[in-house]
Design an enzyme around this catalytic site. Sequence first.
Site, PDB file in Angstrom:
ATOM      1  N   GLY A 149       0.861  -1.117  -0.007  1.00 26.54           N
ATOM      2  CA  GLY A 149       0.112   0.188  -0.194  1.00 26.54           C
ATOM      3  C   GLY A 149       1.073   1.841  -0.425  1.00 26.54           C
ATOM      4  CB  SER A 203      -0.942  -5.660  -7.254  1.00 27.17           C
ATOM      5  OG  SER A 203      -0.895  -4.451  -8.300  1.00 27.17           O
ATOM      6  CD  GLU A 222       7.903  -3.176  -7.404  1.00 30.33           C
ATOM      7  OE1 GLU A 222       7.170  -2.170  -6.267  1.00 30.33           O
ATOM      8  OE2 GLU A 222       6.497  -2.674  -7.732  1.00 30.33           O
ATOM      9  CD  GLU A 275       7.140   9.954 -18.128  1.00 27.67           C
ATOM     10  OE1 GLU A 275       6.686   9.502 -16.927  1.00 27.67           O
ATOM     11  OE2 GLU A 275       6.819   9.560 -19.863  1.00 27.67           O
TER      12      GLU A 275
HETATM   13  C1  LIG Z   1      -0.867  -2.751 -12.809  1.00 29.29           C
HETATM   14  C2  LIG Z   1      -0.979  -1.816 -12.336  1.00 29.29           C
HETATM   15  C3  LIG Z   1      -0.532  -2.070 -10.132  1.00 29.29           C
HETATM   16  C4  LIG Z   1      -0.035  -1.552  -9.255  1.00 29.29           C
HETATM   17  N1  LIG Z   1       0.374  -2.318  -8.521  1.00 29.29           N
HETATM   18  C5  LIG Z   1       0.285  -1.121  -6.891  1.00 29.29           C
HETATM   19  C6  LIG Z   1       0.909  -1.802  -5.657  1.00 29.29           C
HETATM   20  O1  LIG Z   1       0.045  -3.235  -4.962  1.00 29.29           O
HETATM   21  N2  LIG Z   1       0.728  -0.904  -4.911  1.00 29.29           N
HETATM   22  C7  LIG Z   1       1.098   0.251  -4.399  1.00 29.29           C
HETATM   23  O2  LIG Z   1       0.832   1.219  -3.790  1.00 29.29           O
HETATM   24  N3  LIG Z   1       0.584   0.692  -6.548  1.00 29.29           N
HETATM   25  C8  LIG Z   1       0.644  -0.023  -7.535  1.00 29.29           C
HETATM   26  N4  LIG Z   1       0.540   0.886  -8.533  1.00 29.29           N
HETATM   27  C9  LIG Z   1       0.337   2.371  -8.867  1.00 29.29           C
HETATM   28  C10 LIG Z   1       1.611   2.471 -10.030  1.00 29.29           C
HETATM   29  O3  LIG Z   1       2.482   2.184  -8.347  1.00 29.29           O
HETATM   30  C11 LIG Z   1       1.594   4.248  -9.356  1.00 29.29           C
HETATM   31  O4  LIG Z   1       0.412   4.411 -10.715  1.00 29.29           O
HETATM   32  C12 LIG Z   1       2.647   4.866 -10.301  1.00 29.29           C
HETATM   33  O5  LIG Z   1       3.035   4.702  -9.314  1.00 29.29           O
HETATM   34  C13 LIG Z   1       2.044   6.780 -11.043  1.00 29.29           C
HETATM   35  O6  LIG Z   1       1.792   7.465 -10.213  1.00 29.29           O
HETATM   36  P1  LIG Z   1       0.213   7.620 -10.525  1.00 29.29           P
HETATM   37  O7  LIG Z   1      -0.774   6.964 -11.272  1.00 29.29           O
HETATM   38  O8  LIG Z   1      -0.221   8.558  -9.359  1.00 29.29           O
HETATM   39  O9  LIG Z   1       0.741   9.013 -11.632  1.00 29.29           O
HETATM   40  P2  LIG Z   1       1.387  10.446 -11.381  1.00 29.29           P
HETATM   41  O10 LIG Z   1       2.015   9.922  -9.532  1.00 29.29           O
HETATM   42  O11 LIG Z   1       0.392  11.484 -10.627  1.00 29.29           O
HETATM   43  O12 LIG Z   1       2.300  10.091 -12.505  1.00 29.29           O
HETATM   44  C14 LIG Z   1       1.190  10.552 -14.058  1.00 29.29           C
HETATM   45  C15 LIG Z   1       2.434  11.114 -14.906  1.00 29.29           C
HETATM   46  O13 LIG Z   1       2.874  12.414 -14.495  1.00 29.29           O
HETATM   47  C16 LIG Z   1       4.358  11.997 -14.700  1.00 29.29           C
HETATM   48  N5  LIG Z   1       4.975  12.402 -13.367  1.00 29.29           N
HETATM   49  C17 LIG Z   1       4.570  12.403 -12.354  1.00 29.29           C
HETATM   50  N6  LIG Z   1       5.757  13.127 -11.329  1.00 29.29           N
HETATM   51  C18 LIG Z   1       6.279  13.422 -12.560  1.00 29.29           C
HETATM   52  C19 LIG Z   1       7.862  13.836 -12.216  1.00 29.29           C
HETATM   53  N7  LIG Z   1       8.683  14.204 -10.999  1.00 29.29           N
HETATM   54  N8  LIG Z   1       8.679  14.096 -13.146  1.00 29.29           N
HETATM   55  C20 LIG Z   1       8.209  13.917 -13.947  1.00 29.29           C
HETATM   56  N9  LIG Z   1       6.898  13.054 -14.512  1.00 29.29           N
HETATM   57  C21 LIG Z   1       6.420  12.643 -13.793  1.00 29.29           C
HETATM   58  C22 LIG Z   1       4.308  10.876 -14.406  1.00 29.29           C
HETATM   59  O14 LIG Z   1       5.249   9.945 -15.038  1.00 29.29           O
HETATM   60  C23 LIG Z   1       3.587   9.822 -15.332  1.00 29.29           C
HETATM   61  O15 LIG Z   1       3.376   9.753 -16.793  1.00 29.29           O
HETATM   62  C24 LIG Z   1      -0.057  -0.188  -9.493  1.00 29.29           C
HETATM   63  C25 LIG Z   1       0.376   0.362 -10.867  1.00 29.29           C
HETATM   64  C26 LIG Z   1      -0.820  -0.739 -12.082  1.00 29.29           C
HETATM   65  C27 LIG Z   1      -0.808  -0.111 -13.389  1.00 29.29           C
END
Ligand SMILES: Cc1cc2nc3c(=O)[nH]c(=O)nc-3n(C[C@H](O)[C@H](O)[C@H](O)COP(=O)(O)OP(=O)(O)OC[C@H]3O[C@@H](n4cnc5c(N)ncnc54)[C@H](O)[C@@H]3O)c2cc1C
Length: 383
Positions: free
Chosen positions: A130, A164, A248, A370
Amino acid sequence: MFDNLTLARLPEEDEALRPLVRQLAQEAVASLPLDVRARSWSGFDAQFSRKLGQSGLLGLTLPKQYGGGGRGPFARFVVVEELLDAGAPPAAHWIADRQSAPLILNFGTEEQRQFYLPRICKGEALFCIGMSEPGSGSDLASVRTRAERTDSGWRVNGQKIWTSNSLHSDYMIALLRTSGGPDDRHRGLSQLIIDLKAPGVSIRPITDLAGDAHFSEIFFEDVDLPADALIGAEGDGWRQVTAELAFERSGPERIYSSVIVLDGWIAHLRGHGRMDEAAAALVGDFTARLATLRAMSIACTARLAAGESPVVEASIIKDLGTSFEQELPVAIGDDLASHPGEAIDPELYRALAYVTQVAPSFSLRGGTREILRGIIARGLGLR
Ligand SMILES: Cc1cc2nc3c(=O)[nH]c(=O)nc-3n(C[C@H](O)[C@H](O)[C@H](O)COP(=O)(O)OP(=O)(O)OC[C@H]3O[C@@H](n4cnc5c(N)ncnc54)[C@H](O)[C@@H]3O)c2cc1C
């Protein structure tokens, strides 16, 4: 930088695990169609995980005194590689074996180790991670879900998302705010173990594009945890999580997500007796990249085996590996589309359709492209 990834070999004694895990993996997938095997590390089968546990193939990196294999990350590499290569379902034990167990071993108390680790080794304690929250995915330092001290332990309020396997897990290791506010950035974050059956926890599955519900959103309303729910030191969550992410990001899971489709496509080429110049070049390209990435992943495993935390190297492997995994179904789809006269096995078609749908997530899960490039740039002294 490249001195840090010196080529390494898988030790003979760990290679020796391969026949057993290959046999179990083949048995597990014997009746599974290609598109189910293409689920790769999202494939969930708790019974299969318990069988691996009984065969001594889980917790390989843990000391024997906790029921582990007393080996190192190379042994785990062999097992993971064989499972993914066959498309056998590892998701039930995946997170506990890869991340939660090393975390508890490194930072947990002796009581926590004795309580959780033997059950992880048997495939009987399933964990999820989480970290992400709405508004805190990449920017984990802004985590808002809070654990407050009570007389008997901790009280948790807030929400996690994209977790997940949470629907079928027993525990979550959650990154929570135990002091300060989001403005404090890295300070005030801690990791706590949450029993997902505790009163106040509710889990709502999220269905993805392919129709699977392998992750969920989780709500915590006045969830009371015992004092020993804390892993490691209060306020040390950021440092602990950073070390955890090196496990990871560098393994075979960042290379093999589309490999079933590659197998199916090569079988298709053979079946049609086609090996024109374009197809041969593509097979060669994929094979060369797979071999290089695998060598890099083994080199990174050597760093983990040496007790280091190769955060930058792991980020490079994840970035290159997920690019490979994402380009593979596109190129195979283009190849098949440019040969419309060739009948395509429906299993290959469904597997390709599935991987094409989920491939965009490969470079999101575990940290976005990114963010990784930002870490790499910092490691190279460029920012
Ligand atoms: C299949 C799958 C399984 C997952 N499983 C888990 C899990 O088990 N546990 C868990 O905790 N999470 C999980 N996640 C979540 C995953 O780790 C997050 O989706 C990921 O960290 C991105 O966060 P966000 O979706 O909030 O995107 P955001 O952080 O909102 O990012 C959106 C976009 O902005 C870009 N961006 C953001 N900040 C910056 C920066 N500083 N510089 C440049 N670009 C930037 C990102 O690269 C991205 O393209 C899972 C995601 C998927 C798709």
